[in-house]
Design a protein around this motif. Sequence first.
Motif, mmCIF file in Angstrom:
data_model
loop_
_atom_site.group_PDB
_atom_site.id
_atom_site.type_symbol
_atom_site.label_atom_id
_atom_site.label_comp_id
_atom_site.label_asym_id
_atom_site.label_seq_id
_atom_site.Cartn_x
_atom_site.Cartn_y
_atom_site.Cartn_z
ATOM 1 N N GLU A 728 31.372 40.036 24.888
ATOM 2 C CA GLU A 728 32.061 40.750 25.970
ATOM 3 C C GLU A 728 32.487 39.782 27.078
ATOM 4 N N LYS A 729 31.644 38.829 27.371
ATOM 5 C CA LYS A 729 32.002 37.836 28.384
ATOM 6 C C LYS A 729 33.172 36.981 27.919
ATOM 7 N N GLU A 730 33.161 36.580 26.634
ATOM 8 C CA GLU A 730 34.269 35.791 26.092
ATOM 9 C C GLU A 730 35.568 36.591 26.108
ATOM 10 N N GLN A 731 35.485 37.894 25.785
ATOM 11 C CA GLN A 731 36.683 38.733 25.797
ATOM 12 C C GLN A 731 37.263 38.858 27.198
ATOM 13 N N GLU A 732 36.416 38.977 28.184
ATOM 14 C CA GLU A 732 36.909 39.027 29.564
ATOM 15 C C GLU A 732 37.660 37.741 29.914
ATOM 16 N N GLU A 733 37.140 36.610 29.461
ATOM 17 C CA GLU A 733 37.819 35.336 29.715
ATOM 18 C C GLU A 733 39.152 35.271 28.976
ATOM 19 N N ARG A 734 39.201 35.790 27.735
ATOM 20 C CA ARG A 734 40.453 35.789 26.969
ATOM 21 C C ARG A 734 41.499 36.687 27.628
ATOM 22 N N VAL A 735 41.090 37.851 28.098
ATOM 23 C CA VAL A 735 42.032 38.758 28.763
ATOM 24 C C VAL A 735 42.598 38.102 30.016
ATOM 25 N N THR A 736 41.738 37.445 30.764
ATOM 26 C CA THR A 736 42.205 36.753 31.971
ATOM 27 C C THR A 736 43.194 35.652 31.623
ATOM 28 N N ALA A 737 42.875 34.879 30.567
ATOM 29 C CA ALA A 737 43.777 33.794 30.152
ATOM 30 C C ALA A 737 45.111 34.344 29.674
ATOM 31 N N LEU A 738 45.081 35.470 28.921
ATOM 32 C CA LEU A 738 46.318 36.064 28.423
ATOM 33 C C LEU A 738 47.175 36.583 29.572
ATOM 34 N N ASN A 739 46.565 37.226 30.544
ATOM 35 C CA ASN A 739 47.332 37.726 31.687
ATOM 36 C C ASN A 739 47.965 36.580 32.473
ATOM 37 N N THR A 740 47.214 35.495 32.641
ATOM 38 C CA THR A 740 47.772 34.321 33.320
ATOM 39 C C THR A 740 48.934 33.735 32.537
ATOM 40 N N TYR A 741 48.765 33.663 31.217
ATOM 41 C CA TYR A 741 49.823 33.124 30.354
ATOM 42 C C TYR A 741 51.070 33.992 30.422
ATOM 43 N N ARG A 742 50.878 35.312 30.473
ATOM 44 C CA ARG A 742 52.025 36.227 30.550
ATOM 45 C C ARG A 742 52.763 36.074 31.876
ATOM 46 N N GLN A 743 52.030 35.802 32.951
ATOM 47 C CA GLN A 743 52.699 35.567 34.234
ATOM 48 C C GLN A 743 53.581 34.322 34.166
ATOM 49 N N ASN A 744 53.079 33.288 33.495
ATOM 50 C CA ASN A 744 53.890 32.072 33.336
ATOM 51 C C ASN A 744 55.127 32.354 32.487
ATOM 52 N N ILE A 745 54.956 33.165 31.429
ATOM 53 C CA ILE A 745 56.108 33.525 30.583
ATOM 54 C C ILE A 745 57.133 34.305 31.390
ATOM 55 N N SER A 746 56.659 35.223 32.232
ATOM 56 C CA SER A 746 57.576 36.024 33.040
ATOM 57 C C SER A 746 58.416 35.143 33.958
ATOM 58 N N GLN A 747 57.789 34.137 34.547
ATOM 59 C CA GLN A 747 58.549 33.221 35.406
ATOM 60 C C GLN A 747 59.561 32.412 34.605
ATOM 61 N N ALA A 748 59.137 31.940 33.415
ATOM 62 C CA ALA A 748 60.069 31.186 32.562
ATOM 63 C C ALA A 748 61.203 32.081 32.075
ATOM 64 N N LYS A 749 60.900 33.352 31.840
ATOM 65 C CA LYS A 749 61.930 34.294 31.373
ATOM 66 C C LYS A 749 63.004 34.481 32.447
ATOM 67 N N GLU A 750 62.596 34.605 33.697
ATOM 68 C CA GLU A 750 63.573 34.753 34.780
ATOM 69 C C GLU A 750 64.464 33.515 34.895
ATOM 70 N N ARG A 751 63.865 32.318 34.711
ATOM 71 C CA ARG A 751 64.667 31.095 34.782
ATOM 72 C C ARG A 751 65.731 31.054 33.691
ATOM 73 N N TRP A 752 65.415 31.653 32.536
ATOM 74 C CA TRP A 752 66.348 31.596 31.399
ATOM 75 C C TRP A 752 67.278 32.806 31.335
ATOM 76 N N LEU A 753 66.709 34.007 31.471
ATOM 77 C CA LEU A 753 67.476 35.213 31.170
ATOM 78 C C LEU A 753 68.535 35.511 32.230
ATOM 79 N N ASN A 754 68.209 35.358 33.494
ATOM 80 C CA ASN A 754 69.195 35.695 34.533
ATOM 81 C C ASN A 754 70.454 34.827 34.448
#
Length: 922
Positions: A728-754
């Motif tokens: 459960e502790k490892e899963q919490e860390e994975r969820v946090t890492a995935l959410n952080t990674y998605r935020q980075n993707i969202s920023q990269a998406k704006e740089r490309w898509l707009n």
Amino acid sequence: MCALLSDRTYDFIVVHPGPNLNMIVGANGTGKSSIVCAICLGLAGKTSLLGRGDKVGIYVKNGCSKGYIEIELYKIGGNVVIKREIIRETNQSHWMLNGKQCNQKTVEEEVKALRIQVSNLCQFLPQEKVGEFAKMSKIELLEATEKSVGPPEMYEYHCELKNFRIKERELENALKEKDSFLEKAKQRHERNKYDVNRYYEKKRHLDVIELLEKKKPWVEYETTRKELEAVKKEREEAKKRLSVLKQAQAPLIRKIQLIEDQLKPTDAQIKVKVPHTTIDPHDYFIIGIKQALRLKEEEEKEHQKRISNTKRIIDGLKADLSKVGDQPDVAEQISSINAELRRIQEDRAKLDDKADLRREKDNLNAQNLKDMDNTIHVKEDKLRSRHKDTYTAVQWLRQNKHLFKGNVYEPMMLVVRDNQNLRVNSICAPEASFAKQPSSRHIESLRRFGFFSYLREMFDAPEEVMSYLCQQYKVHDVPVGDNRTKTMIKTVIEEPYIRILYTTDERYTVKKSLYSNKVSTSNSAVQPSQYLIINVDAEEKRQLEQQLEVRDSRQTLSAASLLDFFYELDHHENKLLVEKKRLSELKGKRRQLEQKIRTKEDSLKQMEQNVIDMKKVEEDTKKKVDAVHSQKVAIVTALMAQMKVRIIITVPLKWVNQCFDVFLEVKQTFLKCVYGLSLQAFTKLPDTPDEIDAMLNEERSKADCFTGLNENVVSEYNKREQEIKHLEKEQEERVTALNTYRQNISQAKERWLNPLKQLVEQINEKFSEFFRSMQCAGEVDLHSDNEEEYDKFGIRIRVKFHRSTHLHELTAHHQSGGERSVSTMLYLMALQELNRCPFRVVDEINQGMDPINERRVFDIVVSTACKKTTSQYFFITPKLLQNLKYDEKMTVLCVHNGIHMLTSNQWDTKAFIQRRLNFTFF
């Protein structure tokens, strides 16, 4: 850019293009495409891009051992000169950059730095690749557009996003996998929790048993002690009475002594020795009874499972029967069909007896011949109005048939004299007949694509004519399909051996490139028939039908009516036979289903009668266990009674009296030190031997119900509990890492898509404007079914060339070749004004265009490519229309070739123009 070439066409040539639109014009075979090949190969492009061969040595002129290409590219701060020498025999190349030797990779890096992409069809479109532009997928077109006109970082951002998405999927999959593993671990943990609770419950029973077994001797002792106290008290009273009696009656003393001697150990001591092993067989008997109960339970569970499966099968069969049962009773229908078939046979027999059938047929043939003559006259009138020479040739042929030895058919095979100056084509039928040549594939193998016939079976012709059509046009191998064929056209054209095919309104031609083995497709609309369909006068036809009606009292039928009636009888008979077969199969299927249902229901009834009454079995088992327990209690009770007698008999009263007081003093200390028990735990248990025995039996019975449990269940449970907390502790860390990674993707998406959306909108604006200027419609949009799947983004081109149609996506199959060429050219021109690459090359793209579209496209190319802000453009074409609009910024490069060609240093354009101006016309 300028180029110095030594290629497969020329010994030596220098090309000085202009900065804007360069129109390279020349007849086929003069070497226009050699300039395109030189640009591609000189800029380190691969030979596969040209589609003319995979060896670079074949581009060296025949008879020469080597050739070279030199290209000078404009660059701020100093031009770049690239030279490539090609060795014909070894297919090797030597490179030089600005006069210094280098390798091909260095040239490729320099070309890339100048944003030159000869592998990009949006920038470099050779002749053999024109058809492939429309075959590009939306994804490929987007990437080519990004590389061609997008900012340098746009394509890099796109690739980065696709890699991000791959990593995101990996993280998501890892998270899902771990979630699944954690959920299964929790489920196993929950199941083990039940076993742990059962283990602790069993342990509680075992602890009570242990206490009971430890208290039992003390209870027996207490009982004996109390009895001993009573005996002692009686003895004291007896002693008092004895003392009085002794004083009063001395003789009685001797009698008492005699009685005490008699209290010595007797044979009763031997009789109370009952072996403890008499209880053990009863325990094994109880285990056997419970094992039999479990076997019965498992047997009944399997029995119920078979009953459920049988019921499910019966329900499925009944559902099938209900579908069949919606049909009416077929027996009566089959009987009616049989009667109808017999009537048809009788009618056919009556028709066969008509003696005047032959005469009616002859009369009908004469009348049909007259009708054919009338039709031929109508066709001749149309032929005379549209093709006068052919009509004149037909008249001459009819008057001179005696000049020919074989059959001459009108109007396909005509032989005329040259001195008549008639422009008529003529052919000869093949000596061997091809009219009945079998098709390469049976039509049944193509029915899945909607094909229902070959072209040969859809018309009639004399054998010689049909033979020529089969030999020349392969009409016996041209399949004809319906609308389903059109919807599956992408799959159909991939079938081998199909080169020409027809749908309801289009004709498709499939060709295979001799260079690249790639397949290209062209299609055209099927025009309405102009010559084969001739309308016949309706009034004349009606009068003819009235003349052929039955007039005599015997209802004599004309030959045509008889043939029609025969056809109707046959057609009706076939329909009845098909319906009879269907009803028979339906009847048989219903009977089979009913039989299966009856069989399964009988089996179900038998199984339900053999159900085991588990309640009764459990009651019988309980009675048997209780009986065994009763036997055990009786044995223990008897044993305890004998032990009490033994104690009383064997222990002298004076010895019991001495040690009893000491025993009471050490009792509490003994319990604490030896057994670790408090007196309070003992006090909660029963105080009589009978009650203890009863409670022992009950606790042992309860403990026996918990089988297969040991301390490992608890240790495994505790271990898994710690593992789950860690997961459960490892899963919490994975969820946090995935959410952080998605935020980075969202920023990269704006740089490309707009920026990409803005770029596509600019392309769409120019593309739509070009189409509107041609009275057509076209759109370009960024298409994606899911904005999170960055590798699925693509540019979609939709066009409409006719007012009666809708916008359709540009594909290699839907539009005609000319329409695809127009769409390709206008898309490239929409990219031209964005000016992200130094030059573009388009080779012979106007070949498939009609004159109107070619003129419109030419005007757009000139107006777009001649602007100040646009890049250099190369437009190669073998021909130009008359009276086109030109621009002063254009550069026209005329390519000539032949044995009388001047060398490049002898070519004086100004002298040629002056000579033309000085020429005097008479």
